[in-house]
Design a protein around this motif. Structure first.
Motif, PDB file in Angstrom:
ATOM      1  N   LEU A  95      60.663   6.418  67.555  1.00 17.33           N
ATOM      2  CA  LEU A  95      61.613   6.419  68.665  1.00 17.33           C
ATOM      3  C   LEU A  95      61.273   5.318  69.668  1.00 17.33           C
ATOM      4  N   LEU A  96      59.998   5.166  69.986  1.00 15.59           N
ATOM      5  CA  LEU A  96      59.569   4.138  70.940  1.00 15.59           C
ATOM      6  C   LEU A  96      59.768   2.744  70.368  1.00 15.59           C
ATOM      7  N   THR A  97      59.604   2.598  69.051  1.00 16.55           N
ATOM      8  CA  THR A  97      59.858   1.301  68.410  1.00 16.55           C
ATOM      9  C   THR A  97      61.316   0.906  68.580  1.00 16.55           C
ATOM     10  N   ARG A  98      62.204   1.870  68.406  1.00 17.75           N
ATOM     11  CA  ARG A  98      63.634   1.576  68.607  1.00 17.75           C
ATOM     12  C   ARG A  98      63.912   1.253  70.065  1.00 17.75           C
ATOM     13  N   GLN A  99      63.231   1.928  70.976  1.00 15.19           N
ATOM     14  CA  GLN A  99      63.419   1.643  72.399  1.00 15.19           C
ATOM     15  C   GLN A  99      63.026   0.203  72.713  1.00 15.19           C
ATOM     16  N   LEU A 100      61.991  -0.306  72.065  1.00 12.04           N
ATOM     17  CA  LEU A 100      61.539  -1.681  72.265  1.00 12.04           C
ATOM     18  C   LEU A 100      62.350  -2.683  71.458  1.00 12.04           C
ATOM     19  N   GLN A 101      63.285  -2.154  70.659  1.00  8.55           N
ATOM     20  CA  GLN A 101      64.075  -2.987  69.752  1.00  8.55           C
ATOM     21  C   GLN A 101      63.152  -3.812  68.863  1.00  8.55           C
ATOM     22  N   GLY A 102      62.096  -3.152  68.387  1.00  6.28           N
ATOM     23  CA  GLY A 102      61.117  -3.809  67.544  1.00  6.28           C
ATOM     24  C   GLY A 102      61.171  -3.328  66.114  1.00  6.28           C
ATOM     25  N   THR A 103      60.224  -3.782  65.334  1.00  2.00           N
ATOM     26  CA  THR A 103      60.097  -3.357  63.940  1.00  2.00           C
ATOM     27  C   THR A 103      58.711  -2.770  63.736  1.00  2.00           C
ATOM     28  N   LEU A 104      58.629  -1.779  62.851  1.00  2.00           N
ATOM     29  CA  LEU A 104      57.358  -1.103  62.565  1.00  2.00           C
ATOM     30  C   LEU A 104      57.066  -1.227  61.083  1.00  2.00           C
ATOM     31  N   GLU A 105      55.933  -1.806  60.783  1.00  2.00           N
ATOM     32  CA  GLU A 105      55.496  -1.959  59.387  1.00  2.00           C
ATOM     33  C   GLU A 105      54.303  -1.039  59.151  1.00  2.00           C
ATOM     34  N   ILE A 106      54.347  -0.260  58.062  1.00  2.00           N
ATOM     35  CA  ILE A 106      53.298   0.722  57.790  1.00  2.00           C
ATOM     36  C   ILE A 106      52.604   0.374  56.471  1.00  2.00           C
ATOM     37  N   GLN A 107      51.304   0.222  56.553  1.00  4.80           N
ATOM     38  CA  GLN A 107      50.467   0.051  55.358  1.00  4.80           C
ATOM     39  C   GLN A 107      49.646   1.324  55.225  1.00  4.80           C
ATOM     40  N   ARG A 108      49.773   2.018  54.093  1.00  4.74           N
ATOM     41  CA  ARG A 108      49.216   3.367  53.955  1.00  4.74           C
ATOM     42  C   ARG A 108      47.717   3.397  53.667  1.00  4.74           C
ATOM     43  N   ALA A 109      47.156   2.300  53.152  1.00  2.65           N
ATOM     44  CA  ALA A 109      45.733   2.342  52.784  1.00  2.65           C
ATOM     45  C   ALA A 109      45.142   0.938  52.783  1.00  2.65           C
ATOM     46  N   ASN A 110      43.796   0.906  52.765  1.00  2.00           N
ATOM     47  CA  ASN A 110      42.999  -0.325  52.602  1.00  2.00           C
ATOM     48  C   ASN A 110      43.309  -1.449  53.598  1.00  2.00           C
ATOM     49  N   PRO A 111      43.301  -1.291  54.879  1.00  2.00           N
ATOM     50  CA  PRO A 111      43.188  -0.027  55.609  1.00  2.00           C
ATOM     51  C   PRO A 111      44.578   0.530  55.922  1.00  2.00           C
ATOM     52  N   THR A 112      44.601   1.744  56.457  1.00  2.00           N
ATOM     53  CA  THR A 112      45.851   2.271  57.003  1.00  2.00           C
ATOM     54  C   THR A 112      46.177   1.472  58.259  1.00  2.00           C
ATOM     55  N   CYS A 113      47.380   0.930  58.319  1.00  2.00           N
ATOM     56  CA  CYS A 113      47.695   0.034  59.441  1.00  2.00           C
ATOM     57  C   CYS A 113      49.158   0.171  59.849  1.00  2.00           C
ATOM     58  N   PHE A 114      49.379   0.314  61.130  1.00  2.00           N
ATOM     59  CA  PHE A 114      50.727   0.323  61.709  1.00  2.00           C
ATOM     60  C   PHE A 114      50.858  -0.960  62.535  1.00  2.00           C
ATOM     61  N   THR A 115      51.878  -1.757  62.238  1.00  2.00           N
ATOM     62  CA  THR A 115      52.075  -3.022  62.951  1.00  2.00           C
ATOM     63  C   THR A 115      53.450  -3.025  63.611  1.00  2.00           C
ATOM     64  N   LEU A 116      53.445  -3.103  64.931  1.00  2.00           N
ATOM     65  CA  LEU A 116      54.685  -3.142  65.712  1.00  2.00           C
ATOM     66  C   LEU A 116      54.923  -4.560  66.207  1.00  2.00           C
ATOM     67  N   ARG A 117      56.131  -5.052  66.017  1.00  2.00           N
ATOM     68  CA  ARG A 117      56.491  -6.375  66.523  1.00  2.00           C
ATOM     69  C   ARG A 117      57.755  -6.258  67.370  1.00  2.00           C
ATOM     70  N   PHE A 118      57.742  -6.912  68.535  1.00  2.00           N
ATOM     71  CA  PHE A 118      58.912  -6.903  69.412  1.00  2.00           C
ATOM     72  C   PHE A 118      58.851  -8.125  70.318  1.00  2.00           C
ATOM     73  N   SER A 119      59.962  -8.393  70.984  1.00  2.00           N
ATOM     74  CA  SER A 119      60.041  -9.513  71.921  1.00  2.00           C
ATOM     75  C   SER A 119      60.138  -8.987  73.341  1.00  2.00           C
ATOM     76  N   LEU A 120      59.424  -9.621  74.251  1.00  2.00           N
ATOM     77  CA  LEU A 120      59.441  -9.182  75.645  1.00  2.00           C
ATOM     78  C   LEU A 120      60.823  -9.376  76.256  1.00  2.00           C
ATOM     79  N   GLY A 121      61.247  -8.386  77.015  1.00  2.00           N
ATOM     80  CA  GLY A 121      62.515  -8.492  77.730  1.00  2.00           C
ATOM     81  C   GLY A 121      63.742  -8.275  76.883  1.00  2.00           C
ATOM     82  N   ARG A 122      63.567  -7.925  75.617  1.00  2.00           N
ATOM     83  CA  ARG A 122      64.743  -7.767  74.770  1.00  2.00           C
ATOM     84  C   ARG A 122      65.496  -6.497  75.101  1.00  2.00           C
ATOM     85  N   HIS A 123      64.761  -5.422  75.406  1.00  2.00           N
ATOM     86  CA  HIS A 123      65.439  -4.152  75.678  1.00  2.00           C
ATOM     87  C   HIS A 123      65.697  -4.016  77.166  1.00  2.00           C
ATOM     88  N   ALA A 124      66.706  -3.237  77.493  1.00  2.00           N
ATOM     89  CA  ALA A 124      67.069  -3.055  78.909  1.00  2.00           C
ATOM     90  C   ALA A 124      66.175  -2.031  79.549  1.00  2.00           C
TER      91      ALA A 124
END
Length: 342
Positions: A313-342
């Motif tokens: 939900l917060l990723t959508r609020q930031l108008q970003g993207t969330l990439e999930i790697q499940r193992a080796n290692p487990t990693c969540f990567t959020l990417r967004f641009s500053l000022g994009r969301h209101a």
């Protein structure tokens, strides 16, 4: 009018008296030879009281000893330039009052020999405007400081109320839910605390925020605090509060999930939180761990925990993207641009 004044008028032109800035002409000895009407008004003298007098009469007494040296320095390198660059200059009126000035000095060649033309701007109104703007900004800063302080305190009150509620509950699942809620509230409170301490109400120093948040999360899950290392790399990134709060909550959720589920049975490992910002404003936030991997058959979209749903939900609020790697290692990567969301 003397012959000297006639020849100066011929050089300076008929507009001399009508130019909307104060102008004073002095010879190389520093004697006033001409001034326009606005100079009379600015300094409060009729021209006949200034002609033939040293220009230092227009300078506050405490600065007069240095003024001839400045004038000689100009004569040695006679090019048009501001006078006293980098210094606050003051003029002295006939009534003894001082006022801030900006002075431009220009060499002029006349029939009477070289002269110095001084253009004098009275900065009184500008300085008063700057002072009013500064005072208004300071009032707004104090107001924002108080707002953030009160928000932080109110969140701490809510946190304490949840503490009291936990004491009355015996169901361990409910206790866990309330503790998770407390951590979320603490995360938001810490962002306001970071703003309050830094006195920069536009940007949150995320390195400082993480340095305060992550140890408290480790304490909340003390059963693994001795077995899990916490590594942070935020490169002194500062985020606007509209982006800092969602990012802070995302870090809170993903680190909490890693501590709860990734290191069961005193498993050892590390959690890494990284934040970097590109020059174009793009931000990348990553939270990884080398603990227990996420099962490949687990549907994180539908069957994820409340915390993971909140992250999405917060990723959508930031108008970003969330990439999930499940193992080796487990990693969540959020990417967004500053000022994009209101």
């Amino acid at each position: 009018m003397t012959q000297q004044h006639i020849r100066l008028d011929e050089y300076l032109g008929q507009a001399f008296d009508r130019i909307p800035v104060a102008m004073v002409v002095v010879n190389l000895q520093g004697t006033i030879t001409r001034l326009n009407r606005l100079a009379e008004t600015t300094f409060g003298y009729p021209s006949e009281e200034l002609l033939g007098r040293p220009v230092e009469v227009l300078v506050p007494e405490r600065y007069r000893h240095a003024h001839p040296g400045y004038r000689k320095g100009f004569q040695a390198e006679a090019t048009a330039r501001p006078m006293g660059a980098g210094r606050d200059l003051s003029g002295l009126r006939k009534d003894g009052s001082e006022f801030p000035v900006e002075i431009g000095i220009n060499p002029v060649e006349t029939g009477e020999g070289p002269m110095i033309l001084s253009v004098i701007l009275d900065l009184s109104e500008r300085k008063q405007s700057e002072r009013r703007i500064h005072e208004a900004l300071r009032e707004k800063e104090l107001l924002l400081e108080e707002v953030h302080h009160r928000v932080k305190n109110n969140m701490q009150v809510i946190h304490s109320l949840l503490d009291l509620q936990v004491l009355k509950i015996s169901d361990p699942d409910l206790v866990t839910m309330l503790r998770d809620s407390q951590n979320r509230i603490r995360s938001m409170s810490m962002i306001h605390q970071t703003l309050y301490q830094s006195h920069d109400f536009a940007q949150v120093d995320f390195q400082q925020f993480l340095g305060e948040l992550l140890p408290t999360l480790m304490d909340s899950y003390g059963m693994v605090s001795g077995h899990v290392a916490m590594e942070v790399s935020a490169n002194n990134v500062k985020l606007p509060i509209n982006e800092a709060i969602p990012c802070g909550l995302i870090v809170n959720e993903l680190v909490s999930n890693a501590l709860k589920h990734g290191f069961r049975g005193h498993r050892r490992g590390a959690i890494r939180v990284g934040l970097q910002q590109e020059t174009n404003g793009d931000v990348e936030l990553s939270i990884s761990n080398d603990g227990i991997e996420i099962p490949p058959d687990q549907n994180l979209e539908r069957n994820g925990s409340l915390g993971l749903q909140l992250v999405q939900l917060l990723t959508r609020q930031l108008q970003g993207t969330l990439e999930i790697q499940r193992a080796n290692p487990t990693c969540f990567t959020l990417r967004f641009s500053l000022g994009r969301h209101a």
